[in-house]
Design an enzyme around this catalytic site. Structure first.
Site, PDB file in Angstrom:
ATOM      1  N   ASP A  34     -56.912  -1.763 -20.323  1.00 60.15           N
ATOM      2  CA  ASP A  34     -56.762  -2.702 -19.203  1.00 60.15           C
ATOM      3  C   ASP A  34     -55.455  -3.459 -19.355  1.00 60.15           C
ATOM      4  O   ASP A  34     -55.136  -3.955 -20.431  1.00 60.15           O
ATOM      5  CB  ASP A  34     -57.956  -3.677 -19.185  1.00 60.15           C
ATOM      6  N   ILE A  61     -52.269   1.775 -17.010  1.00 63.98           N
ATOM      7  CA  ILE A  61     -52.623   3.195 -16.822  1.00 63.98           C
ATOM      8  C   ILE A  61     -51.423   4.017 -16.345  1.00 63.98           C
ATOM      9  O   ILE A  61     -51.443   5.242 -16.384  1.00 63.98           O
ATOM     10  CB  ILE A  61     -53.805   3.411 -15.832  1.00 63.98           C
ATOM     11  N   THR A 135     -64.686   3.253  -3.392  1.00 60.01           N
ATOM     12  CA  THR A 135     -65.243   2.257  -2.478  1.00 60.01           C
ATOM     13  C   THR A 135     -65.691   2.870  -1.153  1.00 60.01           C
ATOM     14  O   THR A 135     -65.156   3.902  -0.719  1.00 60.01           O
ATOM     15  CB  THR A 135     -64.158   1.184  -2.198  1.00 60.01           C
ATOM     16  N   ASP A 136     -66.617   2.188  -0.495  1.00 61.63           N
ATOM     17  CA  ASP A 136     -67.043   2.632   0.842  1.00 61.63           C
ATOM     18  C   ASP A 136     -65.954   2.393   1.891  1.00 61.63           C
ATOM     19  O   ASP A 136     -66.003   2.942   2.988  1.00 61.63           O
ATOM     20  CB  ASP A 136     -68.347   1.930   1.261  1.00 61.63           C
ATOM     21  N   GLU A 137     -64.946   1.562   1.541  1.00 60.57           N
ATOM     22  CA  GLU A 137     -63.918   1.222   2.540  1.00 60.57           C
ATOM     23  C   GLU A 137     -63.073   2.423   2.934  1.00 60.57           C
ATOM     24  O   GLU A 137     -62.395   2.390   3.958  1.00 60.57           O
ATOM     25  CB  GLU A 137     -63.015   0.097   2.015  1.00 60.57           C
ATOM     26  N   TYR A 161     -55.236  -1.412   0.860  1.00 59.66           N
ATOM     27  CA  TYR A 161     -56.149  -1.208  -0.273  1.00 59.66           C
ATOM     28  C   TYR A 161     -56.972   0.063  -0.081  1.00 59.66           C
ATOM     29  O   TYR A 161     -56.994   0.953  -0.945  1.00 59.66           O
ATOM     30  CB  TYR A 161     -57.087  -2.424  -0.439  1.00 59.66           C
ATOM     31  N   SER A 164     -55.042   3.249  -0.296  1.00 60.18           N
ATOM     32  CA  SER A 164     -54.645   3.632  -1.662  1.00 60.18           C
ATOM     33  C   SER A 164     -55.847   4.191  -2.427  1.00 60.18           C
ATOM     34  O   SER A 164     -55.707   5.134  -3.215  1.00 60.18           O
ATOM     35  CB  SER A 164     -54.013   2.445  -2.398  1.00 60.18           C
ATOM     36  N   LYS A 165     -57.027   3.647  -2.174  1.00 59.47           N
ATOM     37  CA  LYS A 165     -58.227   4.194  -2.838  1.00 59.47           C
ATOM     38  C   LYS A 165     -58.540   5.584  -2.274  1.00 59.47           C
ATOM     39  O   LYS A 165     -58.933   6.489  -3.008  1.00 59.47           O
ATOM     40  CB  LYS A 165     -59.437   3.258  -2.651  1.00 59.47           C
ATOM     41  N   PRO A 292     -56.065  -9.571   9.225  1.00 59.89           N
ATOM     42  CA  PRO A 292     -55.500  -8.500  10.066  1.00 59.89           C
ATOM     43  C   PRO A 292     -56.202  -7.168   9.794  1.00 59.89           C
ATOM     44  O   PRO A 292     -56.420  -6.803   8.639  1.00 59.89           O
ATOM     45  CB  PRO A 292     -54.027  -8.421   9.623  1.00 59.89           C
ATOM     46  N   HIS A 294     -59.249  -6.346  10.203  1.00 59.49           N
ATOM     47  CA  HIS A 294     -60.535  -6.599   9.539  1.00 59.49           C
ATOM     48  C   HIS A 294     -61.606  -5.575   9.930  1.00 59.49           C
ATOM     49  O   HIS A 294     -62.009  -5.513  11.109  1.00 59.49           O
ATOM     50  CB  HIS A 294     -60.990  -8.005   9.942  1.00 59.49           C
TER      51      HIS A 294
END
Ligand code: NAD
Ligand code: DAU
Length: 354
Positions: A34, A61, A135-137, A161, A164-165, A292, A294
């Site tokens: 980390d 990382i 993530t679910d996003e 975000y 990128s995921k 923004p 959202h």
């Protein structure tokens, strides 16, 4: 050689909860890689400090030689990849770190994992796992009444975000498809519980309410998230590691859809009981300018992990939120430590201008 497990981002919110749970229930030692960004906090791991089964490595990382050396030295038989920039609002203010860690960092980790994994014998290669915590996003936003996200849902990430995921998920998938790396991807809903940094909705509202500060609800407060107590997420990840099918994706969620206003009101009413302040805590709610882009609603269909691996959450939202509020009230030292320099910079950047 003993079996080691390599965990990235194990000083953050979910990673630290996972490490603590692992140390309580499993025998394999943990290498915890980390970088200790603002979100990484060794106080989260204070209860295991000095335990030889936990090897903490403060590195990035993105540093290929460091990652390579860790593989060579400890020969882990699994990687659980939590390390990421994780806060949507920060990704709107400054997406570069998200690309660097979430995309490039995952790529570096995959490359070094592939090099190491290729050097193993057939049995070791079969046993090895790379679990990518996502993530679910990545699935984008739902309207009211839409069915919840299944693993087949189209990727439609809306924020830097989540984009990128999503990119990191695609890389992980490709490393399985092309090289045969034994990867598993998990896509989880909103977590809450101990050790969450107070930039996120629940700890932010909780600490503001305790301190009599405004509770800044974005937009109309009717955006919906599916809340999962962090220990339930950690248990699901352990099951995925042990029994999940290689190359698969598992959605993880709490079956707990709530509007943001419901969540804030739930926190406030617990505080009204345990820390009465003379007026209801929810009188501190202030509606502020919306985030923004959202996303309106997330909801996870966690049927696959229930049917295949027998996982279901133990906490309801009502029990989990009570445990969470109590944890923050009982851990003043941790809270004091977290509410220091960087936190104040973030609060003035994000909220004071509005
Ligand atoms: P967090 O922000 O609390 O912790 C992230 C950790 O990663 C920190 O300890 C940080 O120091 C470390 N880190 C960041 N960049 C690094 C780098 N370049 N090298 C090494 N370490 C680095 O995040 P979290 O909420 O615990 O989330 C963990 C993972 O779970 C993330 O991948 C996130 O996308 C995913 N996730 C989070 C949630 C949630 O509700 N919090 C839900 C679903 C999935
Ligand atoms: O869905 C999983 C995701 O959940 C994770 O991948 C992310 O890492 C995690 O941060 C979380 O993202 P959200 O954007 O949903 O979480 P956040 O706590 O930032 O916000 C939750 C909801 O509350 C969202 O609709 C925005 C709103 N909100 C948030 C803050 C910080 C407010 O209304 N006011 C606030 O001050």
């Amino acid at each position: 050689m003993q079996d080691f497990i390599l965990i990235t981002g194990g000083a953050g919110f979910i990673g630290a909860n996972f490490v603590l749970r692992w140390m309580q229930t499993k025998t394999a030692p943990v290498i915890n890689l980390d970088k200790l960004t603002y979100a990484g906090n060794l106080q989260n791991l204070a209860s295991i400090s000095g335990d030889a089964k936990h090897i903490f490595v403060k590195e990035d990382i993105n540093d290929r030689s460091v990652v390579g050396r860790l593989f060579e030295r400890y020969q882990p038989n699994a990687v659980i990849h939590f390390a990421a920039e994780s806060h949507v609002d920060r990704s709107i203010h400054g997406p570069a770190d998200f690309v660097q860690t979430n995309i490039n960092g995952t790529f570096t980790l995959l490359e070094e994992t592939r090099a190491y994994w290729s050097s193993l014998n057939t049995d070791e290669r079969k046993r090895f796992r790379f679990v990518h915590v996502s993530t679910d996003e990545v699935y984008g936003s739902l309207n009211a009444g839409d069915p919840a996200f299944t693993e087949e849902h189209k990727y439609r990430p809306n924020s830097p975000y989540s984009a990128s995921k999503a990119a990191s998920d695609h890389l992980v998938r490709a490393y399985h498809h092309t090289y045969g790396l034994p990867t598993i991807i998990t896509n989880c809903s909103n977590n809450y519980g101990p050790y969450q940094f107070p930039e996120k909705l629940i700890p932010l509202m909780l600490l503001n309410a305790i301190n009599g500060k405004p509770l800044p609800v974005y937009g109309d407060g009717k955006n919906v998230r599916d809340w999962l107590y962090v220990e339930d997420h950690c248990d699901a990840l352990m099951l995925v590691l042990e029994k999940g099918r290689v190359g698969e994706t598992y959605n993880i969620g709490g079956w707990n859809e709530r509007t943001n206003l419901d969540v804030v009101n739930a926190v406030c009413s617990i505080l009204d009981e345990s820390r009465p302040s003379g007026k209801p805590h929810n009188s501190l709610i202030e509606f502020v300018k919306d985030r923004p882009g959202h996303d309106r609603r997330y909801a996870i269909d966690a049927t696959k992990i229930a049917n295949e691996l027998g996982w279901k959450p133990k906490e309801t939202f009502e029990t989990g939120i009570r445990r969470t509020v109590e944890w923050y009230l009982n851990n003043e030292q941790w809270v004091k430590g977290v509410l220091s320099g960087e936190y104040h910079n973030w609060i003035s950047l994000q909220y004071v201008r509005k």
